[in-house]
Design a protein around this motif. Structure first.
Motif, PDB file in Angstrom:
ATOM      1  N   HIS A  51       0.835  -0.687  -0.286  1.00  0.00           N
ATOM      2  CA  HIS A  51      -0.150  -0.113  -0.156  1.00  0.00           C
ATOM      3  C   HIS A  51       0.565   1.163   0.344  1.00  0.00           C
ATOM      4  O   HIS A  51       1.497   1.386   0.763  1.00  0.00           O
ATOM      5  CB  HIS A  51      -0.964   0.278   1.107  1.00  0.00           C
ATOM      6  CG  HIS A  51      -1.590  -0.976   1.013  1.00  0.00           C
ATOM      7  ND1 HIS A  51      -2.743  -1.376   0.684  1.00  0.00           N
ATOM      8  CD2 HIS A  51      -0.988  -2.247   1.859  1.00  0.00           C
ATOM      9  CE1 HIS A  51      -3.425  -2.570   1.027  1.00  0.00           C
ATOM     10  NE2 HIS A  51      -3.046  -3.300   1.746  1.00  0.00           N
ATOM     11  N   PRO A  52       1.094   1.714  -0.715  1.00  0.00           N
ATOM     12  CA  PRO A  52       2.212   2.946  -1.596  1.00  0.00           C
ATOM     13  C   PRO A  52       1.782   3.944  -0.514  1.00  0.00           C
ATOM     14  O   PRO A  52       2.566   5.104   0.068  1.00  0.00           O
ATOM     15  CB  PRO A  52       1.872   2.950  -2.405  1.00  0.00           C
ATOM     16  CG  PRO A  52       1.413   2.195  -3.017  1.00  0.00           C
ATOM     17  CD  PRO A  52       0.904   1.500  -2.314  1.00  0.00           C
ATOM     18  N   GLY A  53       0.388   4.704  -0.473  1.00  0.00           N
ATOM     19  CA  GLY A  53       0.053   4.866   1.028  1.00  0.00           C
ATOM     20  C   GLY A  53       0.918   4.891   2.049  1.00  0.00           C
ATOM     21  O   GLY A  53       0.454   6.070   3.671  1.00  0.00           O
ATOM     22  N   LEU A  54       0.639   3.669   2.592  1.00  0.00           N
ATOM     23  CA  LEU A  54       1.272   3.728   4.737  1.00  0.00           C
ATOM     24  C   LEU A  54       2.929   3.388   4.054  1.00  0.00           C
ATOM     25  O   LEU A  54       3.397   2.392   3.871  1.00  0.00           O
ATOM     26  CB  LEU A  54       0.718   1.795   4.261  1.00  0.00           C
ATOM     27  CG  LEU A  54      -0.614   2.221   4.562  1.00  0.00           C
ATOM     28  CD1 LEU A  54      -1.462   1.088   4.565  1.00  0.00           C
ATOM     29  CD2 LEU A  54      -1.920   2.794   5.392  1.00  0.00           C
ATOM     30  N   ARG A  55       3.661   4.690   4.922  1.00  0.00           N
ATOM     31  CA  ARG A  55       4.523   5.221   4.933  1.00  0.00           C
ATOM     32  C   ARG A  55       5.590   4.576   5.972  1.00  0.00           C
ATOM     33  O   ARG A  55       6.348   3.832   6.171  1.00  0.00           O
ATOM     34  CB  ARG A  55       5.177   6.040   4.495  1.00  0.00           C
ATOM     35  CG  ARG A  55       7.074   6.459   3.860  1.00  0.00           C
ATOM     36  CD  ARG A  55       7.330   5.241   2.441  1.00  0.00           C
ATOM     37  NE  ARG A  55       8.713   5.231   2.408  1.00  0.00           N
ATOM     38  CZ  ARG A  55       9.753   5.539   2.197  1.00  0.00           C
ATOM     39  NH1 ARG A  55       8.813   6.703   1.348  1.00  0.00           N
ATOM     40  NH2 ARG A  55      10.598   5.877   1.836  1.00  0.00           N
ATOM     41  N   GLN A  56       4.206   4.654   7.010  1.00  0.00           N
ATOM     42  CA  GLN A  56       4.784   4.546   8.336  1.00  0.00           C
ATOM     43  C   GLN A  56       5.714   2.782   8.854  1.00  0.00           C
ATOM     44  O   GLN A  56       5.146   1.924   8.422  1.00  0.00           O
ATOM     45  CB  GLN A  56       3.683   4.406   9.579  1.00  0.00           C
ATOM     46  CG  GLN A  56       4.230   4.636  10.944  1.00  0.00           C
ATOM     47  CD  GLN A  56       2.665   4.999  11.384  1.00  0.00           C
ATOM     48  OE1 GLN A  56       1.686   5.180  11.089  1.00  0.00           O
ATOM     49  NE2 GLN A  56       3.644   4.480  12.978  1.00  0.00           N
ATOM     50  N   ASP A  57       6.884   3.161   9.241  1.00  0.00           N
ATOM     51  CA  ASP A  57       7.156   1.253   9.994  1.00  0.00           C
ATOM     52  C   ASP A  57       6.663   1.109  11.143  1.00  0.00           C
ATOM     53  O   ASP A  57       6.633   1.332  12.192  1.00  0.00           O
ATOM     54  CB  ASP A  57       8.881   1.460   9.595  1.00  0.00           C
ATOM     55  CG  ASP A  57       9.379   0.441  10.266  1.00  0.00           C
ATOM     56  OD1 ASP A  57       8.698  -0.785  10.168  1.00  0.00           O
ATOM     57  OD2 ASP A  57      10.188   0.471  10.972  1.00  0.00           O
ATOM     58  N   LEU A  58       5.699  -0.044  10.239  1.00  0.00           N
ATOM     59  CA  LEU A  58       5.284  -0.484  12.177  1.00  0.00           C
ATOM     60  C   LEU A  58       6.066  -2.115  12.682  1.00  0.00           C
ATOM     61  O   LEU A  58       5.172  -2.618  13.276  1.00  0.00           O
ATOM     62  CB  LEU A  58       3.378  -1.364  11.491  1.00  0.00           C
ATOM     63  CG  LEU A  58       2.407   0.010  10.283  1.00  0.00           C
ATOM     64  CD1 LEU A  58       1.496  -0.485   9.576  1.00  0.00           C
ATOM     65  CD2 LEU A  58       2.026   0.506  11.487  1.00  0.00           C
ATOM     66  N   GLY A  59       6.288  -2.619  11.425  1.00  0.00           N
ATOM     67  CA  GLY A  59       8.151  -3.476  12.104  1.00  0.00           C
ATOM     68  C   GLY A  59       6.622  -4.382  12.241  1.00  0.00           C
ATOM     69  O   GLY A  59       7.020  -5.347  12.984  1.00  0.00           O
ATOM     70  N   LEU A  60       5.986  -5.040  10.586  1.00  0.00           N
ATOM     71  CA  LEU A  60       5.503  -5.540  11.152  1.00  0.00           C
ATOM     72  C   LEU A  60       5.827  -6.068   9.288  1.00  0.00           C
ATOM     73  O   LEU A  60       5.457  -5.583   8.511  1.00  0.00           O
ATOM     74  CB  LEU A  60       3.759  -5.657  11.190  1.00  0.00           C
ATOM     75  CG  LEU A  60       3.662  -5.713  13.076  1.00  0.00           C
ATOM     76  CD1 LEU A  60       2.073  -5.502  12.628  1.00  0.00           C
ATOM     77  CD2 LEU A  60       3.646  -6.589  13.400  1.00  0.00           C
ATOM     78  N   VAL A  61       5.383  -7.663   8.923  1.00  0.00           N
ATOM     79  CA  VAL A  61       5.355  -7.931   7.487  1.00  0.00           C
ATOM     80  C   VAL A  61       4.185  -9.089   7.391  1.00  0.00           C
ATOM     81  O   VAL A  61       3.568  -9.321   8.995  1.00  0.00           O
ATOM     82  CB  VAL A  61       6.965  -8.514   6.946  1.00  0.00           C
ATOM     83  CG1 VAL A  61       7.730  -7.647   7.301  1.00  0.00           C
ATOM     84  CG2 VAL A  61       6.946  -9.616   8.035  1.00  0.00           C
ATOM     85  N   VAL A  62       3.340  -9.623   6.597  1.00  0.00           N
ATOM     86  CA  VAL A  62       2.963 -10.261   6.508  1.00  0.00           C
ATOM     87  C   VAL A  62       3.233 -11.938   6.963  1.00  0.00           C
ATOM     88  O   VAL A  62       4.037 -12.296   6.407  1.00  0.00           O
ATOM     89  CB  VAL A  62       1.824 -10.217   4.249  1.00  0.00           C
ATOM     90  CG1 VAL A  62       0.890 -11.445   4.263  1.00  0.00           C
ATOM     91  CG2 VAL A  62       1.516  -8.756   4.310  1.00  0.00           C
ATOM     92  N   GLU A  63       2.099 -12.170   7.245  1.00  0.00           N
ATOM     93  CA  GLU A  63       2.572 -13.320   7.826  1.00  0.00           C
ATOM     94  C   GLU A  63       1.591 -14.629   7.585  1.00  0.00           C
ATOM     95  O   GLU A  63       0.564 -14.436   7.581  1.00  0.00           O
ATOM     96  CB  GLU A  63       3.168 -13.308   9.606  1.00  0.00           C
ATOM     97  CG  GLU A  63       3.860 -13.322   9.403  1.00  0.00           C
ATOM     98  CD  GLU A  63       4.127 -13.066  10.979  1.00  0.00           C
ATOM     99  OE1 GLU A  63       4.080 -14.127  11.363  1.00  0.00           O
ATOM    100  OE2 GLU A  63       3.758 -11.756  11.805  1.00  0.00           O
ATOM    101  N   PRO A  64       1.600 -16.523   7.042  1.00  0.00           N
ATOM    102  CA  PRO A  64       0.957 -17.301   7.247  1.00  0.00           C
ATOM    103  C   PRO A  64       0.538 -16.749   8.780  1.00  0.00           C
ATOM    104  O   PRO A  64       0.661 -16.577   9.593  1.00  0.00           O
ATOM    105  CB  PRO A  64       1.459 -18.030   6.682  1.00  0.00           C
ATOM    106  CG  PRO A  64       2.969 -17.834   6.788  1.00  0.00           C
ATOM    107  CD  PRO A  64       2.742 -16.631   6.745  1.00  0.00           C
TER     108      PRO A  64
END
Length: 356
Positions: A51-64
């Motif tokens: 999502h290009p509009g979400l630049r904030q680093d959330l410290g998360l990645v997509v996981e199963p």
């Protein structure tokens, strides 16, 4: 939720359009903490990649989605296709504090009607009866403390909010309701289809569902259990337009009950006076006629106008909203607020962006 800890929220379907909106809204909510992003096709990718509009680093990645997710979240939001939601809801229903489903898996209570409109979505026996279904303005008190919540679809939200004062406040008998729905391309998600390619979608008015729509069945199922008013038949034609976001539901109500414009207007204002996200409007109150979906984009508002057409013997109700916010992600956050006893507007006070 325990002590002063925020409400831990997981989003499954993080790569989708509604998933992106959920991340945006959760990120600005003072009481919610995003602790899990679930998905199958984009595992390992960061939100900003999807999502290009979400630049904030959330410290998360997509996981199963694995069983240990239940230890990491208080609320699991399912922004997934209905078959996936049906499976995940059965899997986590008794393992997290609350499951909130944005799909159509549990919207229709009747098994017979569900099988008609969702023939490829089997549900665990008895699970649908455990879900609180609906729009927060209409069933909000049932959502307080609810472990399972099924949110209304985008069209169904607009239609039920448009018709509710006639059924609940005035107790009218709506003999026939004809709905004309027009929605932007984001309602179809991010799946690649020829009809959604720009050369065919731009400037189009595409009758993709001219003789029936599952959201109409959803509304009929809900209002059919409502009192004191009644709904006879409710049918819908749906059209895709070249807007990206937003939808307009035009409801033409035929009734034998006596009614006049003043009574209708007062009933709508009275019914929604304590519901900040429904704006009852006059059609001619602004420089452009309203409701117009453009005047709701980026917000959790649904704009509603009611008019009486004595020559045509009908009531005309127009409802407009942003299908990705009030029709999906915003409504999910609103439901979480209700579920945990927070003020309904928490994290949702953004005004519409116009022009957009």
């Amino acid at each position: 939720m325990s002590g002063d800890r925020g409400i831990r929220v997981g989003v499954v379907g993080a790569s989708g359009l509604a998933g992106g909106e959920l991340m945006r809204l959760i990120g600005q909510h003072p009481n919610l903490e995003l602790t899990f992003l679930g998905g199958s096709q984009h595992a390992g990718r960061r939100p900003s990649e999807l999502h290009p509009g979400l630049r904030q680093d959330l410290g998360l990645v997509v996981e199963p989605v694995t069983d240990d997710v239940a230890d990491r979240v208080d609320v699991l939001l399912l922004s997934t296709p209905a078959p996936v939601s049906a499976d995940l809801a059965a899997r986590f229903a008794d393992r997290v504090e609350s499951v909130v489903d944005l799909s159509g898996a549990f919207r229709i209570r009747s098994d017979e009607l569900h099988h008609k409109w969702y023939p490829k979505v089997p549900r665990a026996d008895g699970l649908a009866d455990r879900f609180v279904y609906g729009v927060p303005e209409l069933v909000g008190e049932e959502m307080v403390g609810a472990p399972l919540i099924s949110l209304a679809g985008c069209y169904a939200t607009a239609i039920t909010l448009g018709l509710a004062p006639l059924v609940f406040e005035l107790g009218m008998n709506l003999d026939h309701v004809l709905v004309d729905g027009k929605s932007g391309s984001s309602g179809g998600g991010v799946h690649l289809r020829t009809s959604d390619l720009h050369p065919f979608r731009a400037g189009a008015i595409a009758p993709y569902s001219p003789t029936g729509h599952r959201h109409a069945a959803e509304v009929s199922d809900f209002l059919g259990r409502s009192k004191p008013g009644t709904v006879g038949t409710l049918s819908m034609s749906a059209y895709g337009v070249s807007n990206v976001r937003g939808l307009l539901a035009s409801c033409y109500v035929l009734t034998r009950d006596d009614v006049d414009e003043r009574t209708l207007s007062r009933a709508y204002l009275r019914f929604y006076r304590k519901h900040p996200f429904v704006r009852v409007r006059r059609n001619n109150e602004t420089l452009i006629p309203v409701p117009d979906p453009q005047a709701t984009l980026g917000s959790n508002y649904c704009d509603v106008t009611v008019m009486h057409d004595p020559d045509g013997g009908r009531i005309v109700v127009l409802s407009a909203l942003d299908n990705l916010v009030k029709g999906a992600a915003g409504q999910a956050v609103q439901a979480i607020n209700k579920r945990y006893g927070l003020p309904e507007e928490t994290g949702l006070t953004m005004q519409p962006v116009m022009p957009a």
